[in-house]
Write a protein that holds these residues in place. Structure first.
Motif, PDB file in Angstrom:
ATOM      1  N   LEU A  13       0.819  -1.215   0.000  1.00 32.56           N
ATOM      2  CA  LEU A  13       0.000   0.000   0.000  1.00 32.56           C
ATOM      3  C   LEU A  13       0.853   1.267   0.000  1.00 32.56           C
ATOM      4  CD1 LEU A  13      -2.777  -0.970   2.569  1.00 32.56           C
ATOM      5  CD2 LEU A  13      -3.052  -0.713   0.099  1.00 32.56           C
ATOM      6  N   LEU A  14       2.149   1.107   0.164  1.00 27.98           N
ATOM      7  CA  LEU A  14       3.027   2.269   0.320  1.00 27.98           C
ATOM      8  C   LEU A  14       3.913   2.480  -0.887  1.00 27.98           C
ATOM      9  CD1 LEU A  14       4.006   1.760   4.068  1.00 27.98           C
ATOM     10  CD2 LEU A  14       2.174   3.160   3.111  1.00 27.98           C
ATOM     11  N   SER A  15       3.383   2.133  -2.059  1.00 27.13           N
ATOM     12  CA  SER A  15       4.137   2.355  -3.295  1.00 27.13           C
ATOM     13  C   SER A  15       3.177   2.531  -4.465  1.00 27.13           C
ATOM     14  CB  SER A  15       5.086   1.185  -3.578  1.00 27.13           C
ATOM     15  OG  SER A  15       4.356  -0.011  -3.773  1.00 27.13           O
ATOM     16  N   GLY A  16       3.634   3.260  -5.474  1.00 28.91           N
ATOM     17  CA  GLY A  16       2.892   3.395  -6.722  1.00 28.91           C
ATOM     18  C   GLY A  16       1.515   4.004  -6.572  1.00 28.91           C
ATOM     19  N   PRO A  17       0.559   3.543  -7.379  1.00 29.40           N
ATOM     20  CA  PRO A  17      -0.786   4.131  -7.375  1.00 29.40           C
ATOM     21  C   PRO A  17      -1.531   3.931  -6.055  1.00 29.40           C
ATOM     22  CG  PRO A  17      -0.733   2.135  -8.707  1.00 29.40           C
ATOM     23  CD  PRO A  17       0.692   2.476  -8.392  1.00 29.40           C
ATOM     24  N   ARG A  18      -1.212   2.850  -5.351  1.00 26.66           N
ATOM     25  CA  ARG A  18      -1.872   2.625  -4.055  1.00 26.66           C
ATOM     26  C   ARG A  18      -1.437   3.699  -3.055  1.00 26.66           C
ATOM     27  NH1 ARG A  18       0.256  -2.266  -5.717  1.00 26.66           N
ATOM     28  NH2 ARG A  18      -1.281  -3.749  -6.536  1.00 26.66           N
ATOM     29  N   ALA A  20      -0.436   6.679  -3.842  1.00 26.10           N
ATOM     30  CA  ALA A  20      -1.051   7.937  -4.280  1.00 26.10           C
ATOM     31  C   ALA A  20      -2.474   8.047  -3.757  1.00 26.10           C
ATOM     32  CB  ALA A  20      -1.035   8.015  -5.807  1.00 26.10           C
ATOM     33  N   LEU A  21      -3.208   6.945  -3.810  1.00 19.37           N
ATOM     34  CA  LEU A  21      -4.585   6.971  -3.317  1.00 19.37           C
ATOM     35  C   LEU A  21      -4.638   7.103  -1.799  1.00 19.37           C
ATOM     36  CD1 LEU A  21      -6.189   4.231  -5.602  1.00 19.37           C
ATOM     37  CD2 LEU A  21      -6.713   6.681  -5.603  1.00 19.37           C
ATOM     38  N   MET A  22      -3.734   6.449  -1.097  1.00 19.67           N
ATOM     39  CA  MET A  22      -3.696   6.565   0.364  1.00 19.67           C
ATOM     40  C   MET A  22      -3.369   7.998   0.778  1.00 19.67           C
ATOM     41  SD  MET A  22      -4.481   3.562   1.582  1.00 19.67           S
ATOM     42  CE  MET A  22      -3.898   3.497   3.255  1.00 19.67           C
ATOM     43  N   LEU A  23      -2.430   8.622   0.098  1.00 22.27           N
ATOM     44  CA  LEU A  23      -2.074  10.012   0.409  1.00 22.27           C
ATOM     45  C   LEU A  23      -3.224  10.956   0.070  1.00 22.27           C
ATOM     46  CD1 LEU A  23       1.634  10.141  -0.823  1.00 22.27           C
ATOM     47  CD2 LEU A  23       0.806  10.097   1.544  1.00 22.27           C
ATOM     48  N   PHE A  24      -3.896  10.676  -1.050  1.00 23.17           N
ATOM     49  CA  PHE A  24      -5.031  11.511  -1.433  1.00 23.17           C
ATOM     50  C   PHE A  24      -6.151  11.400  -0.389  1.00 23.17           C
ATOM     51  CE2 PHE A  24      -9.084  11.971  -3.880  1.00 23.17           C
ATOM     52  CZ  PHE A  24      -8.956  13.316  -4.155  1.00 23.17           C
ATOM     53  N   GLY A  25      -6.427  10.189   0.054  1.00 22.58           N
ATOM     54  CA  GLY A  25      -7.427  10.005   1.103  1.00 22.58           C
ATOM     55  C   GLY A  25      -7.050  10.734   2.375  1.00 22.58           C
ATOM     56  N   THR A  69     -10.282   1.792  -2.539  1.00 23.16           N
ATOM     57  CA  THR A  69      -9.755   1.465  -3.866  1.00 23.16           C
ATOM     58  C   THR A  69      -8.307   1.020  -3.779  1.00 23.16           C
ATOM     59  OG1 THR A  69     -11.253   3.070  -4.896  1.00 23.16           O
ATOM     60  CG2 THR A  69      -9.376   2.329  -6.210  1.00 23.16           C
ATOM     61  N   ALA A  70      -7.518   1.709  -2.955  1.00 19.97           N
ATOM     62  CA  ALA A  70      -6.113   1.329  -2.781  1.00 19.97           C
ATOM     63  C   ALA A  70      -5.990  -0.099  -2.269  1.00 19.97           C
ATOM     64  CB  ALA A  70      -5.427   2.304  -1.827  1.00 19.97           C
ATOM     65  N   VAL A  71      -6.810  -0.453  -1.294  1.00 14.41           N
ATOM     66  CA  VAL A  71      -6.767  -1.810  -0.738  1.00 14.41           C
ATOM     67  C   VAL A  71      -7.215  -2.840  -1.771  1.00 14.41           C
ATOM     68  CG1 VAL A  71      -7.748  -3.346   1.004  1.00 14.41           C
ATOM     69  CG2 VAL A  71      -7.075  -1.026   1.635  1.00 14.41           C
ATOM     70  N   LEU A  72      -8.307  -2.554  -2.484  1.00 11.19           N
ATOM     71  CA  LEU A  72      -8.817  -3.509  -3.471  1.00 11.19           C
ATOM     72  C   LEU A  72      -7.859  -3.678  -4.647  1.00 11.19           C
ATOM     73  CD1 LEU A  72     -12.634  -2.643  -3.521  1.00 11.19           C
ATOM     74  CD2 LEU A  72     -11.401  -4.311  -2.128  1.00 11.19           C
ATOM     75  N   GLY A  77      -2.601  -7.060  -8.501  1.00 10.22           N
ATOM     76  CA  GLY A  77      -1.165  -7.220  -8.649  1.00 10.22           C
ATOM     77  C   GLY A  77      -0.485  -5.926  -9.070  1.00 10.22           C
ATOM     78  N   ASP A  78       0.387  -6.010 -10.047  1.00  9.73           N
ATOM     79  CA  ASP A  78       1.143  -4.846 -10.518  1.00  9.73           C
ATOM     80  C   ASP A  78       0.707  -4.431 -11.920  1.00  9.73           C
ATOM     81  OD1 ASP A  78       2.731  -4.679  -8.186  1.00  9.73           O
ATOM     82  OD2 ASP A  78       4.026  -6.288  -8.927  1.00  9.73           O
ATOM     83  N   SER A  79      -0.550  -4.564 -12.215  1.00  8.37           N
ATOM     84  CA  SER A  79      -1.052  -4.190 -13.543  1.00  8.37           C
ATOM     85  C   SER A  79      -0.712  -2.738 -13.873  1.00  8.37           C
ATOM     86  CB  SER A  79      -2.572  -4.384 -13.601  1.00  8.37           C
ATOM     87  OG  SER A  79      -3.102  -3.845 -14.794  1.00  8.37           O
ATOM     88  N   GLY A  80      -0.305  -2.519 -15.118  1.00 14.88           N
ATOM     89  CA  GLY A  80       0.038  -1.165 -15.541  1.00 14.88           C
ATOM     90  C   GLY A  80      -1.144  -0.231 -15.593  1.00 14.88           C
ATOM     91  N   ALA A  81      -2.357  -0.783 -15.578  1.00 14.73           N
ATOM     92  CA  ALA A  81      -3.551   0.061 -15.644  1.00 14.73           C
ATOM     93  C   ALA A  81      -3.838   0.775 -14.332  1.00 14.73           C
ATOM     94  CB  ALA A  81      -4.765  -0.781 -16.038  1.00 14.73           C
TER      95      ALA A  81
END
Length: 261
Positions: A13-18, A20-25, A69-72, A77-81
């Protein structure tokens, strides 16, 4: 669980898009503090409700939406989407909260504002933004189904996919219904502000929070039934859909009755 185990569990949860979402929340939660202070100091109302109540509700709801969303996303996995999904959610949510807060500061309506062409256009953009928010969940469901072709065999995974799809379908449908039927004015019920008649917001709540509720039902199904958890999940999801349908029918009919009274 010791600190090392906890840190390893939280690492995804502490890298990449996850992240970003955690910080945004977290940013949205932080923004609630000045909004709450404004609510305490600002006595202006709109529709019988303090002007800062709506921004506070949206900040809280969208913070939860981002965290969930970050958790789900862990199921994808590490999908580029995932980067694009996170960007879609953050951009649309930022506009929604930003515009609602701006209008609150001016004691003007954000939704149902047809006072001039500009506000009508901004209301339409908000509607598109709301669809973008829910579409991010459908997109995530599609990604999970692609990277986890066995998703139907696990109650927890099936619940994640089902919850994401239902978030898009139910929240979008009830959102457009709300767009055509303004909730009654006044304070309404404690905490939620909902009204007992002619208010589609309870149905919209069930639509938006299918994101959390259906995965929770999946965990419940797995804990209760070791033999057929997926079948139990299907039954529980059916009850959830029935609750949504009942909320729509009761509030829609209540609104029609109020209009004709």
């Amino acid at each position: 669980m010791n600190i090392d185990e906890l840190s390893r569990a939280a690492a995804p949860l502490l890298s990449g898009p996850r992240l970003a979402l955690m910080l945004f929340g977290a940013l949205l939660v932080a923004c609630m503090l000045p909004a709450w202070a404004c609510r305490r100091r600002d006595a202006r109302t709109l529709g019988g409700v303090n002007v800062w109540v709506k921004p506070l509700k949206f900040m809280a709801a969208l913070a939860l939406y981002a965290f969930t969303t970050a958790v789900l996303m862990l199921a994808a996995g590490d999908s580029g989407a995932l980067d694009a999904i996170a960007a879609l959610l953050i951009v649309t949510a930022t506009f929604e909260v930003g515009y609602i807060t701006l209008q609150a500061s001016r004691a003007e309506a954000s939704h149902y504002n047809s006072s001039d062409a500009l506000h009508m256009a901004l209301t339409a953009i908000m509607a598109l933004g709301a669809v973008g928010l829910t579409a991010s969940q459908l997109w995530l469901a599609i990604v999970i189904m692609d990277v986890r072709p066995d998703w139907q065999s696990s109650a927890a995974l099936a619940a994640v996919v089902t919850g994401l799809v239902l978030t898009f379908v139910l929240a979008t449908v009830s959102g457009f219904m709300l767009g055509g039927r303004r909730p009654p004015a006044g304070a309404g019920m404690a905490v939620t502000g909902w009204h007992r008649r002619g208010d589609l917001r309870p149905a919209h709540f069930l639509g938006v929070h299918a994101q959390q509720c259906i995965p929770a039902l999946g965990l419940l199904a797995g804990a209760v039934s070791s033999r057929a958890p997926v079948a139990l999940l299907a039954a529980l999801t059916g009850v959830y859909l029935l609750a949504f349908a009942v909320a729509v029918r009761i509030e829609w009919r209540g609104g029609l009755s109020a209009d004709m009274a």
